[in-house]
Motif scaffolding. Structure first.
Motif, short mmCIF file in Angstrom:
data_model
loop_
_atom_site.label_atom_id
_atom_site.label_comp_id
_atom_site.label_asym_id
_atom_site.label_seq_id
_atom_site.Cartn_x
_atom_site.Cartn_y
_atom_site.Cartn_z
N ILE A 40 0.84 -1.20 0.00
CA ILE A 40 0.00 0.00 0.00
C ILE A 40 0.88 1.25 0.00
O ILE A 40 0.59 2.23 -0.71
N ALA A 41 1.99 1.21 0.75
CA ALA A 41 2.90 2.35 0.80
C ALA A 41 3.59 2.59 -0.55
O ALA A 41 4.06 3.69 -0.81
N VAL A 42 3.63 1.60 -1.40
CA VAL A 42 4.20 1.78 -2.74
C VAL A 42 3.12 2.21 -3.73
O VAL A 42 3.32 3.13 -4.53
N ILE A 43 1.96 1.57 -3.67
CA ILE A 43 0.93 1.80 -4.69
C ILE A 43 0.28 3.17 -4.56
O ILE A 43 0.07 3.86 -5.56
N ILE A 44 -0.05 3.60 -3.34
CA ILE A 44 -0.75 4.89 -3.16
C ILE A 44 0.05 6.07 -3.71
O ILE A 44 -0.49 6.87 -4.48
N PRO A 45 1.34 6.23 -3.39
CA PRO A 45 2.07 7.36 -3.97
C PRO A 45 2.20 7.28 -5.50
O PRO A 45 2.12 8.31 -6.19
N VAL A 46 2.37 6.09 -6.03
CA VAL A 46 2.50 5.96 -7.48
C VAL A 46 1.19 6.33 -8.16
O VAL A 46 1.17 7.09 -9.15
#
Length: 172
Positions: A40-46
């Motif tokens: 989630i910490a990778v997908i949300i900013p992207v």
């Protein structure tokens, strides 16, 4: 204690992971939660960055921010990544060509040694080591071994041994 056969020794597992063992439900839930949190910490900013950049091009797409500096930075990073991709691709293609030429020139040539003599040398060396230092089972199982002065090897011991047994180094 039962003796292990050779296949059990060959398949010996050198690591363990409690996550994949039976039970350990707390560990499985905790590690799955941490992994999900990481994704989630990778997908949300992207996704938010992608949508915001897309919003700068097409106002119908919802965007979280519209800072001109952010759009400029994304364009700059895109150009930088494209530049790095081009040069890494150029490097990879160049190295592939060089390695293929080297393989054609060196590796696929006729061997410079005689395989029959190589087998003779291997057997001769094995016999020499057995005579001088003991059997392979002894050499592999001993923890400390003190070499006697008469067991030391001269610099050209193996070369003299090959010459004495008419085993040349190169194929003639």
């Amino acid at each position: 204690m039962a003796k292990r056969n050779a296949t059990e020794t060959d398949k010996q597992q050198l690591y363990t992971d409690a996550f994949f063992n039976k039970g350990h439900w707390g560990l499985k839930i905790w590690q799955s939660f941490i992994a999900l949190l990481g994704w989630i910490a990778v997908i949300i900013p992207v996704v938010s960055t992608g949508l915001s950049f897309w919003h700068s091009v097409d106002p119908r797409v919802p965007g979280l921010w519209t800072y001109h500096e952010g759009v400029f930075e994304i364009k700059f990073i895109g150009i930088l990544l494209l530049f790095m991709f081009v040069f890494s691709s150029l490097f990879a293609v160049t190295m592939t060509i060089i390695q293929n030429r080297k393989r054609d020139r060196v590796v696929e040539q006729w061997p410079t040694f005689n395989p029959i003599n190589q087998k003779k040398r291997t057997k001769l060396l094995a016999q020499f080591m057995d005579d001088r230092f003991g059997t392979p089972a002894f050499r592999e199982s001993v923890r400390d071994y003190h070499v006697k002065p008469e067991q030391n090897l001269e610099t050209d011991t193996f070369q003299k041994m090959y010459e004495a047994n008419d085993i040349s180094d190169l194929d003639e």
